[in-house]
Design an enzyme around this catalytic site. Structure first.
Site, mmCIF file in Angstrom:
data_model
loop_
_atom_site.group_PDB
_atom_site.id
_atom_site.type_symbol
_atom_site.label_atom_id
_atom_site.label_comp_id
_atom_site.label_asym_id
_atom_site.label_seq_id
_atom_site.Cartn_x
_atom_site.Cartn_y
_atom_site.Cartn_z
ATOM 1 N N LYS A 130 -2.529 -0.802 17.826
ATOM 2 C CA LYS A 130 -2.680 -0.906 16.398
ATOM 3 C C LYS A 130 -4.346 -0.889 16.342
ATOM 4 C CE LYS A 130 1.227 -1.229 14.284
ATOM 5 N NZ LYS A 130 1.466 -0.677 13.393
ATOM 6 N N ASP A 168 3.683 -5.197 12.270
ATOM 7 C CA ASP A 168 2.635 -5.711 11.650
ATOM 8 C C ASP A 168 2.249 -7.485 11.481
ATOM 9 O OD1 ASP A 168 1.414 -3.355 11.381
ATOM 10 O OD2 ASP A 168 2.166 -3.122 9.477
ATOM 11 N N GLN A 228 6.195 8.976 7.756
ATOM 12 C CA GLN A 228 5.356 9.797 7.394
ATOM 13 C C GLN A 228 5.742 11.357 7.315
ATOM 14 O OE1 GLN A 228 1.362 9.410 9.143
ATOM 15 N NE2 GLN A 228 0.984 7.097 8.269
ATOM 16 N N GLY A 246 -3.914 8.180 6.658
ATOM 17 C CA GLY A 246 -2.960 9.407 7.232
ATOM 18 C C GLY A 246 -1.674 9.407 6.451
ATOM 19 N N LYS A 274 0.805 -1.161 0.048
ATOM 20 C CA LYS A 274 -0.018 -0.111 0.073
ATOM 21 C C LYS A 274 0.997 1.374 0.097
ATOM 22 C CE LYS A 274 -3.210 1.581 3.393
ATOM 23 N NZ LYS A 274 -4.194 1.321 4.206
ATOM 24 N N SER A 275 1.904 1.283 0.834
ATOM 25 C CA SER A 275 2.845 2.510 0.947
ATOM 26 C C SER A 275 3.327 2.680 -0.497
ATOM 27 C CB SER A 275 3.933 2.299 1.669
ATOM 28 O OG SER A 275 3.563 1.603 3.029
#
Ligand code: NAP
Length: 743
Positions: free
Chosen positions: A643, A616, A470, A395, A322-323
């Site tokens: 989480k 994760d 981020q 985010g 996803k990133s």
């Protein structure tokens, strides 16, 4: 609703007749009467069982009516109100169904001298091109919206009674001002009807009209169906809502002029831009709007059943990271040239990023089965979007966008969904302000972010108070537009996807330890990106193979960024037969195929330095531990408690259900491997926990049922299908009452 002793419908056509039919179908017991100037319609309504009686004369029907609904064409409303005024009883509530609201309010002001508190205007957003009572449909309003436009001094009880009537018919209520209603409807309903009428009329006037209609295909029929609508009703709509319709028509004419210019100039790129935006907008915005149904879906308990005894064999590729999916769109848009992306994760958040760039004028084709083509516009080629940019629940997207938008020449606003708007953005807004950006936030640094364009940025050296990929990425993206060097210094290393991908696009980012820096003013060159498969998704299959005798599995093209490979190191330390082959670099990111075969695992003390690199992956690693010989100890993992769920506790509860020995401590857990049974586990909506227990079933002595699995579909849409492909037996049972035992 039960209290309405008599409902009087004035105008018994499609809309009035359908209202009567819906009330009847819902079991409304009170009397329903109708007034219409056509006595045949009244007789027909009675014969159809919709109304108890009626008349062409209002005077005979108004006394005793508790709720009066005006269902006549818009331009007839004033004369009906004038006739009604002297007859009204004190407790009667009045409402209407007219397609425009401003003109009807003016009509009421003309008749009553003010808006009576018991007059609540409304509009059902449902209809058909048929008219007359014969076309009545009791289902017309079910799951359709009804807009009410109450005034500040409308009687609260009157509003509630009108709302109750529509709710009984299955409609969803919305409330807005009269002016807003007329603007919105001018664009979404009145304009398309006008275009359909006009297109069909202009074709029907041509010499060869018969030929045209003979060869008219599906597209023509779809586009022109609404031109069969009632002419009187629509004439009234355009008389009544003239200004808003003209404004909508102006916007449309400007749009036609743009397409015309592109066609005239043979500008294929411009056409592709318009058509890709349009063809995706329809689908995209509908998906967004379905968030209501999505929430309903989430509230439902989706249950998985995982059976023991499956196999784990073959070669598979799990969905893209996803990133990197986000970043591939961002950097592809800012590059010069065409970037082809493969393996793009078509999740809601990455689709929101894609739409945001379309809104800023970037032509993006796809996604189609993970393929996306981005026609980059260069660092300074973005255009001001027509409205706020929406980034869904991401985010990452909001913080990265903040950086790259701070350097643009135009103003922008960034918004997200309800949960994102509660998250703090000061951690990016503050350093960006130090660089010279002008950013407004809502209270306590929360979104929406309003970013003022045209501000010259200066590079800074920023010592980050927290380790955050981020924040670092945000500053580096702003740094592309800043004068001089921008340097981010972290207290500990974090994921470095942005730095690597910038390098992949030919933009020099330097790194040393926990520092990353670049100089502004360069440029990005398009490059092909085959988004690596997400190692977090691959983990479930790595563990599945590691614990299942006879397994032999290859996971292709997995991202093995050093900041993400804790799971590989930990599984190897436990004795897994795992090899990494075919290593290569894609867009600056290392990828490889992972080959894993069954080998007995042993319990270990998980090295604390691996914990952040596998954060994760622990739900699946706990299942590996449950199948290892001896004790596995995890410490230093407090972050797991905050989480998507308190992952340590929720996993421990699930392990307890299936009989795995374990002990929870403040920052970790001890798990003793051994045989375990089946049972019913609650994942608490945490996708990773749901998938971890699906894997656990391979070695369980009974079936494992897992509740609250709906979220798996967003992070790993084809998990159940891939599980079946390798030989696991996981089944999605759909919606089941939570906690209910197997039938
Ligand atoms: P319709 O089927 O033509 O029905 C209107 C009925 O009202 C007709 O029977 C008409 O009689 C009667 N009428 C006209 N003036 C009257 C008067 N002064 N006194 C008593 N009866 C009178 O139209 P409709 O589709 O139901 O539309 C009714 C209202 O709903 C309109 O305000 C429209 O804007 C609104 N609306 C329509 C739709 C849609 O898609 N159709 C959707 C939402 C809202 P005659 O036939 O003799 O004229």
């Amino acid at each position: 609703m039960a209290g309405e002793r008599r409902i009087l419908l004035v105008g018994l056509g499609l809309i009035g007749g359908s209202l009567a039919a819906a009330l009847r179908a819902a079991g409304h017991r009170g009397e329903i009467l109708a007034c219409d100037r056509d006595s045949n319609e009244i007789c027909l309504g009675q014969r159809m069982g919709l109304i108890d009686g009626g008349s062409t004369q209002l005077a005979a029907l108004v006394p005793g009516a508790s709720l009066i609904v005006l269902c006549v064409p818009v331009m007839a409303m004033q004369s009906v109100m004038a006739e009604l005024a002297p007859l009204l009883e004190d407790d009667a509530v009045i409402t209407d169904v007219g397609s425009t609201k401003g003109a009807i309010r003016d009509a009421a002001l003309g008749v009553f001298g003010r808006m009576p508190p018991n007059l609540v205007l409304g509009h059902p957003i449902a209809g058909s091109e048929k008219s007359g009572v014969a076309a009545s449909n009791p289902e017309l309003y079910r799951d359709h919206k009804v807009i009410l436009t109450p005034e500040p001094d409308s009687d609260v009880e009157a509003v509630a009674r009108v709302a109750a009537m529509w709710s009984v018919c299955g409609a969803q209520l919305l409330s807005m001002s009269v002016a807003r209603h007329d603007e919105v409807l001018a664009r979404t309903s009145h304009l398309p009807h006008l275009l359909a009428f006009s297109l069909v009329d202009s074709l029907a006037r041509q010499d060869e009209r018969l030929e045209i209609f003979r060869y008219a295909a599906g597209g023509f029929r779809d586009f022109t169906r609404i031109a069969g609508s009632d002419p009187v009703m629509w004439r009234d709509v355009y008389l009544a809502n003239r200004d808003a319709v003209l404004e909508a028509l102006d916007e449309f004419e400007a749009g036609v002029a743009r397409v015309r210019a592109a066609v005239t100039a043979g500008d294929g790129e411009a056409m592709l831009g318009i058509f890709t935006r349009a063809s995706h907008a329809r689908h995209y915005f509908n998906t967004l709007l379905k968030q209501t149904s999505y929430q309903t879906m989430e509230q439902q308990n989706v249950r998985y059943r995982a059976l023991p005894g499956g196999q784990v064999q073959g070669r598979i590729r799990v969905p893209g990271d996803k990133s990197m999916s986000h970043r591939s769109i961002m950097l592809g848009a800012l590059a010069t040239g065409v970037t082809e992306v493969e393996g793009f994760l078509e999740g809601e958040d990455s689709l929101a990023t894609l739409q945001a760039f379309r809104d800023m004028g970037v032509v993006i084709e796809g996604p189609h089965q993970g393929r996306v083509t981005i026609h980059g516009v260069g660092l300074n080629g973005l255009k001001q979007p027509p409205g706020p940019l929406y980034v869904g629940n991401s985010g990452t997207a909001m913080r990265l966008f903040a950086g790259l938008l701070a350097g643009q020449a135009f103003d922008t606003e960034l918004t997200g969904d309800a949960s994102l708007t509660k998250r703090p953005m000061d951690r990016v807004a503050n350093p960006l302000r130090e660089m010279g950006a002008v950013i407004d936030t809502a209270d306590n640094g929360r979104p929406p972010l309003r970013i003022h364009g045209g501000q010259p940025l200066k590079g800074i050296r920023y010592e980050m108070p927290m380790a955050s990929a981020q924040v670092k990425s945000c500053l580096l993206l702003a740094g592309l537009y800043a004068e001089g060097e921008t340097r981010a210094i972290e207290p500990a290393p974090t994921r470095d996807h942005t730095e690597r991908m910038l390098n992949g696009f030919g933009y020099k980012v330097e790194r040393q330890g926990a520092e990353a820096w670049l100089n502004g003013g360069g440029s990005l060159e398009a490059c092909p990106i085959d988004v690596p498969a997400d190692i977090s998704s691959a983990t479930f299959f790595l563990v599945a193979a590691a614990i299942t005798p006879g397994s032999d599995l290859v996971l292709e093209h997995v991202g093995i960024n050093p900041t993400r490979i804790g799971v590989i190191n930990i599984l190897k330390a436990m004795g897994a037969d795992l090899s990494v082959s075919n290593e290569r670099e894609v867009g600056g990111e290392p990828v490889a195929d992972l080959h894993i075969r069954y080998a007995p695992l042993k319990g270990i003390d998980i090295p604390e330095d691996q914990v952040p690199l596998a954060i994760d992956e622990f739900p699946a690693l706990f299942i590996a531990a449950a199948n290892a010989e001896g004790m596995t100890r995890l410490r230093g993992a407090e972050e797991l408690r905050v989480k998507e769920s308190d992952r340590i506790q929720v996993m421990a509860d699930g392990l307890a259900q299936i009989g795995v020995e374990h002990e929870v401590v403040a920052d970790g857990i001890d798990i003793r491997g051994g045989a375990y049974g089946g049972g019913l586990v609650d994942s608490h909506g945490d996708h990773r926990i749901a998938m971890a227990f699906s894997v656990a079933a391979l070695r369980a002595q009974g079936e494992i049922l897992i509740d609250d699995c709906a979220n798996v579909a967003t992070s790993f849409p084809n998990f159940v299908a891939l599980a079946a492909e390798v030989g696991m037996q996981v089944e999605n049972l759909g919606a089941v009452a939570p906690g209910q035992e197997a039938s």
